[in-house]
Design an enzyme around this catalytic site. Structure first.
Site, PDB file in Angstrom:
ATOM      1  N   CYS A 148       0.865  -1.180   0.000  1.00  0.00           N
ATOM      2  CA  CYS A 148       0.000   0.000   0.000  1.00  0.00           C
ATOM      3  C   CYS A 148       0.900   1.227   0.000  1.00  0.00           C
ATOM      4  O   CYS A 148       1.655   1.452   0.950  1.00  0.00           O
ATOM      5  CB  CYS A 148      -0.904  -0.013   1.226  1.00  0.00           C
ATOM      6  SG  CYS A 148      -1.929   1.465   1.389  1.00  0.00           S
ATOM      7  N   GLY A 149       0.849   2.026  -1.069  1.00  0.00           N
ATOM      8  CA  GLY A 149       1.750   3.170  -1.196  1.00  0.00           C
ATOM      9  C   GLY A 149       1.482   4.271  -0.188  1.00  0.00           C
ATOM     10  O   GLY A 149       2.399   4.756   0.489  1.00  0.00           O
ATOM     11  N   ASN A 150       0.230   4.696  -0.059  1.00  0.00           N
ATOM     12  CA  ASN A 150      -0.088   5.723   0.934  1.00  0.00           C
ATOM     13  C   ASN A 150       0.137   5.191   2.341  1.00  0.00           C
ATOM     14  O   ASN A 150       0.553   5.933   3.239  1.00  0.00           O
ATOM     15  CB  ASN A 150      -1.534   6.197   0.770  1.00  0.00           C
ATOM     16  CG  ASN A 150      -1.718   7.115  -0.418  1.00  0.00           C
ATOM     17  OD1 ASN A 150      -0.814   7.844  -0.808  1.00  0.00           O
ATOM     18  ND2 ASN A 150      -2.909   7.089  -1.007  1.00  0.00           N
ATOM     19  N   ASN A 188      -7.210  -3.926  -8.126  1.00  0.00           N
ATOM     20  CA  ASN A 188      -7.681  -2.570  -7.905  1.00  0.00           C
ATOM     21  C   ASN A 188      -8.014  -1.982  -9.271  1.00  0.00           C
ATOM     22  O   ASN A 188      -7.395  -2.340 -10.278  1.00  0.00           O
ATOM     23  CB  ASN A 188      -6.605  -1.740  -7.212  1.00  0.00           C
ATOM     24  CG  ASN A 188      -6.173  -2.360  -5.898  1.00  0.00           C
ATOM     25  OD1 ASN A 188      -6.852  -2.273  -4.894  1.00  0.00           O
ATOM     26  ND2 ASN A 188      -5.010  -3.022  -5.911  1.00  0.00           N
ATOM     27  N   CYS A 202      -5.391   6.165  -3.513  1.00  0.00           N
ATOM     28  CA  CYS A 202      -4.686   4.876  -3.488  1.00  0.00           C
ATOM     29  C   CYS A 202      -3.289   5.114  -4.044  1.00  0.00           C
ATOM     30  O   CYS A 202      -3.132   5.462  -5.219  1.00  0.00           O
ATOM     31  CB  CYS A 202      -5.433   3.838  -4.318  1.00  0.00           C
ATOM     32  SG  CYS A 202      -4.534   2.278  -4.508  1.00  0.00           S
TER      33      CYS A 202
END
Length: 264
Positions: free
Chosen positions: A78-80, A175, A202
């Site tokens: 998950c980047g964030n 996604n 996202c």
């Protein structure tokens, strides 16, 4: 199910993508079950979040990242979330100018600017599936990218869910990103698997979308990205027809609140 006393948590958000985070460097929260993670992420009965992360001890790195989706299951990168965990690690006393950590998709490095701007290096991308109306690639998590004329008019939940659960993707999930080109950059809206709804932002999704805006030139790109939750920036170098490296996801990551909660 065991009865627990109150545990201490922190809630962070990065452009509206929000997370419950706990300092697990002493292994205090290794007991968490799928149902307990799901409870903590529940927006009516728990803290409320798109996901949950544990800050772990990791040999050879400043820390390790463990990420769970809101459905309680451990998930892909998950980047964030990674950016928020970096900001949290700084708050927990990790003061190095550059922080390195290990996530499920491999090693990452990050730098911080001020108190709340985090630059996170993502994994290289080598290979993109190009369809007639879409692109499909993995930026730490799998992403379906579709360009549209008016992203605000898209029914992201219905259209995104239809793609995520079609015959091709239903087993592993994907996604789904809807992308509108702007005069400067792009506007991205994302349906996230695991949350099973649209999220305000996202990180791996905007990264995938930004890569797909690159022209044929093999050069450095800087792509401003607008999301429902705020603005991000993706920097990268295109090194081949479908290959990209030195990818950085850049944006804010801030503490919302901290507190105590008793688990069921």
């Amino acid at each position: 199910m065991r009865i627990m006393s109150a545990i201490h948590f922190y809630k962070y958000q990065g452009t509206g993508n929000d997370f419950v985070i706990m300092d697990n460097r002493k292994g205090e929260y290794n007991f968490l079950t799928e149902e307990q993670v799901k409870f903590l992420c529940d927006r009516r009965f728990g803290v409320g979040a798109d996901g949950l992360m544990l800050l772990n001890t990791q040999e050879g790195y400043d820390f390790g990242m463990k990420y769970y989706n809101a459905d309680g299951r451990e998930s892909s990168m998950c980047g964030n979330g990674g950016r928020c965990l970096v900001a949290f690690a700084r708050q927990m006393g990790l003061k190095n100018e550059k922080l390195s950590f290990l996530a499920v998709d491999g090693p990452h490095e990050a730098t911080l600017k001020g108190d709340s701007w985090v630059n996170l290096k993502m994994q290289d991308v080598n290979g993109v599936e190009i369809g007639s109306l879409y692109s499909y690639l993995n930026t730490g998590s799998p992403h379906f990218v579709k360009f549209v004329d008016d992203v605000q008019a898209v029914d992201v939940y219905t259209e995104g869910r239809g793609i995520r659960y079609n015959d091709r993707f239903s087993k592993e999930g994907t996604n789904v990103n809807f992308v509108q080109p702007l005069e400067q950059g792009i506007f991205v809206r994302t349906y996230e698997r695991g949350v099973e709804d649209e999220t305000y932002s996202c990180g791996t999704g905007v990264t995938a979308a930004a890569l797909m805006t690159a022209g044929p030139e093999q050069k450095e790109y800087v792509i401003p990205v607008q999301t429902l939750g705020g603005n991000l920036e993706v920097r990268f170098t295109k090194t081949g027809e479908r290959s990209y490296n030195n990818i950085w996801l850049c944006g804010p990551a801030t503490l919302v609140f901290e507190g105590n909660i008793t688990l069921p």
